[in-house]
Design a protein around this motif. Structure first.
Motif, PDB file in Angstrom:
ATOM      1  N   LYS A  23     101.628 -18.056 108.553  1.00 53.11           N
ATOM      2  CA  LYS A  23     102.248 -17.583 109.795  1.00 53.11           C
ATOM      3  C   LYS A  23     101.540 -16.341 110.324  1.00 53.11           C
ATOM      4  O   LYS A  23     101.256 -16.219 111.523  1.00 53.11           O
ATOM      5  CB  LYS A  23     103.721 -17.254 109.558  1.00 53.11           C
ATOM      6  CG  LYS A  23     104.632 -18.448 109.368  1.00 53.11           C
ATOM      7  CD  LYS A  23     106.067 -17.949 109.178  1.00 53.11           C
ATOM      8  CE  LYS A  23     107.038 -19.098 108.982  1.00 53.11           C
ATOM      9  NZ  LYS A  23     108.422 -18.596 108.775  1.00 53.11           N
ATOM     10  N   VAL A  24     101.245 -15.423 109.396  1.00 56.90           N
ATOM     11  CA  VAL A  24     100.593 -14.171 109.789  1.00 56.90           C
ATOM     12  C   VAL A  24      99.202 -14.448 110.348  1.00 56.90           C
ATOM     13  O   VAL A  24      98.817 -13.914 111.403  1.00 56.90           O
ATOM     14  CB  VAL A  24     100.526 -13.204 108.588  1.00 56.90           C
ATOM     15  CG1 VAL A  24      99.639 -12.001 108.924  1.00 56.90           C
ATOM     16  CG2 VAL A  24     101.926 -12.741 108.198  1.00 56.90           C
ATOM     17  N   MET A  25      98.427 -15.270 109.662  1.00 60.03           N
ATOM     18  CA  MET A  25      97.062 -15.536 110.090  1.00 60.03           C
ATOM     19  C   MET A  25      97.029 -16.269 111.430  1.00 60.03           C
ATOM     20  O   MET A  25      96.164 -16.017 112.269  1.00 60.03           O
ATOM     21  CB  MET A  25      96.323 -16.348 109.020  1.00 60.03           C
ATOM     22  CG  MET A  25      96.071 -15.585 107.732  1.00 60.03           C
ATOM     23  SD  MET A  25      95.181 -14.026 108.071  1.00 60.03           S
ATOM     24  CE  MET A  25      95.160 -13.295 106.433  1.00 60.03           C
ATOM     25  N   PRO A  27      93.479  -8.296  99.860  1.00 64.51           N
ATOM     26  CA  PRO A  27      93.071  -9.242  98.821  1.00 64.51           C
ATOM     27  C   PRO A  27      93.865  -9.031  97.531  1.00 64.51           C
ATOM     28  O   PRO A  27      94.036  -7.906  97.059  1.00 64.51           O
ATOM     29  CB  PRO A  27      91.583  -8.917  98.604  1.00 64.51           C
ATOM     30  CG  PRO A  27      91.150  -8.322  99.902  1.00 64.51           C
ATOM     31  CD  PRO A  27      92.332  -7.539 100.398  1.00 64.51           C
ATOM     32  N   GLY A  28      94.402 -10.120  96.975  1.00 60.76           N
ATOM     33  CA  GLY A  28      95.131 -10.051  95.713  1.00 60.76           C
ATOM     34  C   GLY A  28      96.582  -9.677  95.833  1.00 60.76           C
ATOM     35  O   GLY A  28      97.307  -9.685  94.826  1.00 60.76           O
ATOM     36  N   ALA A  29      97.051  -9.340  97.052  1.00 59.73           N
ATOM     37  CA  ALA A  29      98.457  -8.950  97.215  1.00 59.73           C
ATOM     38  C   ALA A  29      99.375 -10.171  97.090  1.00 59.73           C
ATOM     39  O   ALA A  29      98.986 -11.297  97.389  1.00 59.73           O
ATOM     40  CB  ALA A  29      98.661  -8.271  98.561  1.00 59.73           C
ATOM     41  N   SER A  30     100.611  -9.916  96.655  1.00 62.79           N
ATOM     42  CA  SER A  30     101.581 -10.993  96.462  1.00 62.79           C
ATOM     43  C   SER A  30     102.227 -11.356  97.795  1.00 62.79           C
ATOM     44  O   SER A  30     102.864 -10.516  98.442  1.00 62.79           O
ATOM     45  CB  SER A  30     102.649 -10.549  95.460  1.00 62.79           C
ATOM     46  OG  SER A  30     103.652 -11.532  95.333  1.00 62.79           O
ATOM     47  N   ILE A  31     102.052 -12.628  98.215  1.00 60.57           N
ATOM     48  CA  ILE A  31     102.654 -13.098  99.465  1.00 60.57           C
ATOM     49  C   ILE A  31     102.731 -14.617  99.418  1.00 60.57           C
ATOM     50  O   ILE A  31     101.819 -15.296  98.929  1.00 60.57           O
ATOM     51  CB  ILE A  31     101.843 -12.625 100.695  1.00 60.57           C
ATOM     52  CG1 ILE A  31     102.552 -13.053 101.983  1.00 60.57           C
ATOM     53  CG2 ILE A  31     100.415 -13.110 100.637  1.00 60.57           C
ATOM     54  CD1 ILE A  31     101.932 -12.453 103.244  1.00 60.57           C
ATOM     55  N   ALA A  32     103.813 -15.185  99.903  1.00 59.38           N
ATOM     56  CA  ALA A  32     103.977 -16.632  99.919  1.00 59.38           C
ATOM     57  C   ALA A  32     102.955 -17.263 100.858  1.00 59.38           C
ATOM     58  O   ALA A  32     102.640 -16.704 101.916  1.00 59.38           O
ATOM     59  CB  ALA A  32     105.388 -16.996 100.368  1.00 59.38           C
ATOM     60  N   SER A  33     102.448 -18.410 100.452  1.00 53.33           N
ATOM     61  CA  SER A  33     101.408 -19.060 101.253  1.00 53.33           C
ATOM     62  C   SER A  33     101.895 -19.390 102.657  1.00 53.33           C
ATOM     63  O   SER A  33     101.147 -19.270 103.635  1.00 53.33           O
ATOM     64  CB  SER A  33     100.922 -20.333 100.545  1.00 53.33           C
ATOM     65  OG  SER A  33     101.999 -21.238 100.349  1.00 53.33           O
ATOM     66  N   GLU A  34     103.173 -19.796 102.786  1.00 50.52           N
ATOM     67  CA  GLU A  34     103.723 -20.113 104.105  1.00 50.52           C
ATOM     68  C   GLU A  34     103.756 -18.873 104.995  1.00 50.52           C
ATOM     69  O   GLU A  34     103.405 -18.924 106.184  1.00 50.52           O
ATOM     70  CB  GLU A  34     105.125 -20.697 103.958  1.00 50.52           C
ATOM     71  CG  GLU A  34     105.760 -21.105 105.285  1.00 50.52           C
ATOM     72  CD  GLU A  34     107.169 -21.662 105.115  1.00 50.52           C
ATOM     73  OE1 GLU A  34     107.833 -21.885 106.143  1.00 50.52           O
ATOM     74  OE2 GLU A  34     107.608 -21.871 103.954  1.00 50.52           O
ATOM     75  N   THR A  35     104.150 -17.735 104.408  1.00 55.19           N
ATOM     76  CA  THR A  35     104.197 -16.486 105.168  1.00 55.19           C
ATOM     77  C   THR A  35     102.790 -16.064 105.584  1.00 55.19           C
ATOM     78  O   THR A  35     102.554 -15.632 106.724  1.00 55.19           O
ATOM     79  CB  THR A  35     104.838 -15.368 104.325  1.00 55.19           C
ATOM     80  OG1 THR A  35     106.146 -15.777 103.935  1.00 55.19           O
ATOM     81  CG2 THR A  35     104.913 -14.076 105.108  1.00 55.19           C
ATOM     82  N   ARG A  36     101.854 -16.200 104.664  1.00 55.88           N
ATOM     83  CA  ARG A  36     100.471 -15.817 104.984  1.00 55.88           C
ATOM     84  C   ARG A  36      99.921 -16.675 106.127  1.00 55.88           C
ATOM     85  O   ARG A  36      99.254 -16.164 107.037  1.00 55.88           O
ATOM     86  CB  ARG A  36      99.585 -15.960 103.753  1.00 55.88           C
ATOM     87  CG  ARG A  36      98.161 -15.452 103.967  1.00 55.88           C
ATOM     88  CD  ARG A  36      97.327 -15.579 102.699  1.00 55.88           C
ATOM     89  NE  ARG A  36      96.032 -14.952 102.894  1.00 55.88           N
ATOM     90  CZ  ARG A  36      95.011 -15.521 103.545  1.00 55.88           C
ATOM     91  NH1 ARG A  36      95.149 -16.737 104.066  1.00 55.88           N
ATOM     92  NH2 ARG A  36      93.864 -14.881 103.695  1.00 55.88           N
ATOM     93  N   GLU A  58     105.776  -9.263 114.799  1.00 59.63           N
ATOM     94  CA  GLU A  58     106.757  -9.768 115.760  1.00 59.63           C
ATOM     95  C   GLU A  58     106.437 -11.205 116.155  1.00 59.63           C
ATOM     96  O   GLU A  58     107.332 -12.046 116.278  1.00 59.63           O
ATOM     97  CB  GLU A  58     106.784  -8.860 116.986  1.00 59.63           C
ATOM     98  CG  GLU A  58     107.343  -7.470 116.692  1.00 59.63           C
ATOM     99  CD  GLU A  58     107.140  -6.510 117.851  1.00 59.63           C
ATOM    100  OE1 GLU A  58     106.551  -6.928 118.877  1.00 59.63           O
ATOM    101  OE2 GLU A  58     107.550  -5.334 117.724  1.00 59.63           O
ATOM    102  N   ARG A  59     105.138 -11.510 116.370  1.00 59.96           N
ATOM    103  CA  ARG A  59     104.755 -12.869 116.754  1.00 59.96           C
ATOM    104  C   ARG A  59     105.029 -13.864 115.620  1.00 59.96           C
ATOM    105  O   ARG A  59     105.473 -14.990 115.852  1.00 59.96           O
ATOM    106  CB  ARG A  59     103.271 -12.890 117.132  1.00 59.96           C
ATOM    107  CG  ARG A  59     102.677 -14.293 117.381  1.00 59.96           C
ATOM    108  CD  ARG A  59     103.278 -14.957 118.619  1.00 59.96           C
ATOM    109  NE  ARG A  59     102.892 -14.273 119.835  1.00 59.96           N
ATOM    110  CZ  ARG A  59     101.832 -14.592 120.579  1.00 59.96           C
ATOM    111  NH1 ARG A  59     101.058 -15.608 120.223  1.00 59.96           N
ATOM    112  NH2 ARG A  59     101.562 -13.917 121.674  1.00 59.96           N
ATOM    113  N   ALA A  60     104.778 -13.439 114.370  1.00 58.48           N
ATOM    114  CA  ALA A  60     104.938 -14.334 113.222  1.00 58.48           C
ATOM    115  C   ALA A  60     106.377 -14.394 112.727  1.00 58.48           C
ATOM    116  O   ALA A  60     106.737 -15.287 111.938  1.00 58.48           O
ATOM    117  CB  ALA A  60     104.022 -13.881 112.081  1.00 58.48           C
ATOM    118  N   GLY A  61     107.224 -13.450 113.150  1.00 58.88           N
ATOM    119  CA  GLY A  61     108.599 -13.410 112.692  1.00 58.88           C
ATOM    120  C   GLY A  61     108.715 -12.950 111.258  1.00 58.88           C
ATOM    121  O   GLY A  61     109.572 -13.443 110.501  1.00 58.88           O
ATOM    122  N   VAL A  62     107.845 -11.996 110.869  1.00 57.14           N
ATOM    123  CA  VAL A  62     107.859 -11.472 109.507  1.00 57.14           C
ATOM    124  C   VAL A  62     107.911  -9.946 109.587  1.00 57.14           C
ATOM    125  O   VAL A  62     107.867  -9.350 110.662  1.00 57.14           O
ATOM    126  CB  VAL A  62     106.609 -11.920 108.714  1.00 57.14           C
ATOM    127  CG1 VAL A  62     106.548 -13.442 108.618  1.00 57.14           C
ATOM    128  CG2 VAL A  62     105.332 -11.376 109.349  1.00 57.14           C
TER     129      VAL A  62
END
Length: 336
Positions: free
Chosen positions: A44-46, A33-42, A18-22
């Protein structure tokens, strides 16, 4: 993000999403580790996770994958003597491995042991390490029936991996060292607890000393503690004659030395003493105990290596890791 009254207010992956909007699944991929995720999305999450103080629930993740990462550490009297140091070293080694130590102090009554069994086997531990000879065989029997890998330290059990100390070799060396110094009236301070390690040391010392032609008195304290050492001193020093004593552990040696001094005997002038463990207290100036060293860190590492081997090949034959116990010479007895 408020929790119900009386409930801990843990930050969850949903809060991060909810905080990251994802999406919630994006949060999961970001921490896998190794999962497919866009760097921009990652990113935001971190950033959201850092702001909220979020930590991955590794226990829940492991349970979903049918791998709890819990390792049961079964011990009786974990606060006493060498067991305390071994417990600390093993828990540290397991944490470094990424495991979660589950410490089970079995207690001594039937009720305490039953409660310990319920806790241990209700948490689906990946493996069980038994740290002493005191926990009853029922713990090992139940673990075996549940298909859990078993590692035992300081005892012998069928179908288990073992970490052992060369008790026999060290105890026989103690007897030979005493005899070479010209001592012929020896004693071994043992314990009525008669755990496998202590019993092996007692028997090996007495056998080797008698082979060398020495007279050996075997005396038992009520337990393998400081008070047990005092018990053995009261018996041994009530009559003249004993020149040297091998104590099956350091705690007993410390109690025996204090009692010897209380009745006017000098250590090593009137009686020489060797212990077993090399506790930190053995080096204290008031004792300066000559002893055989058990290295808790080396024993913990050996247990973890056996665990790794077992998880890599669950069907492999039981293995034994046997470690030496080198002599540490101080002033309570000098071979020279």
């Amino acid at each position: 993000m408020n929790a119900p009254p009386g409930r801990p207010n843990f930050v969850t992956a949903q809060h991060v999403a909810e905080r990251a909007g994802v999406s919630r699944s994006a949060v999961s991929r970001a921490f896998t580790p190794g999962a497919s995720i866009a760097s921009e999305t990652r990113e935001k999450v971190m950033r959201a996770a850092e702001e909220l103080g979020y930590q991955v629930n590794d226990l829940a993740r492991g349970l979903l994958a049918n791998r709890s990462r819990l390792v049961g550490m079964v011990v009786t009297g974990m606060e006493v003597g060498f067991r305390a140091h071994l417990t600390a070293a093993l828990s540290k080694a397991l944490i470094a491995r990424g495991s979660i130590p589950l410490l089970i102090n079995t207690g001594r009554t039937e009720e305490e042991m039953a409660a310990a069994q319920r806790i241990l086997f209700g948490h689906r531990a990946e493996a069980i390490v038994v740290l002493s000879g005191s926990p009853p065989a029922s713990f090992i029997d139940i673990a075996r029936r549940n298909g859990q890998p078993i590692i035992v330290i300081g005892r012998s059990e069928p179908d288990a991996d073992h970490v052992q100390i060369d008790n026999d070799g060290a105890a026989r060396e103690a007897a030979r060292l005493f005899v070479r110094r010209g001592f012929s009236r020896l004693a071994v301070a043992g314990s009525l607890s008669r755990t496998p390690n202590l019993l092996e040391r007692e028997r090996a010392f007495a056998d080797e000393a008698r082979r060398a032609g020495a007279h050996v008195a075997v005396v038992h304290g009520r337990d393998s503690t400081y008070a047990g050492g005092v018990d053995t001193g009261e018996v041994l020093f009530s009559a003249e004659g004993v020149q040297a004593v091998f104590c099956v552990n350091d705690l007993m040696a410390l109690g025996l030395i204090d009692h010897a001094r209380r009745v006017g005997l000098a250590v090593p002038g009137d009686v020489a003493v060797i212990g077993f463990d090399d506790l930190p207290e053995a080096a204290w100036r008031n004792y300066e105990l000559t002893t055989f060293r058990q290295d808790p860190a080396a024993m913990a590492l050996a247990a973890v290596e056996l665990l790794e081997r077992r998880q890599a090949d669950p069907a492999c034959a039981p293995a034994r890791s046997k470690l030496t116990a080198p002599l540490v010479v101080r002033t309570s007895f000098s071979p020279a």
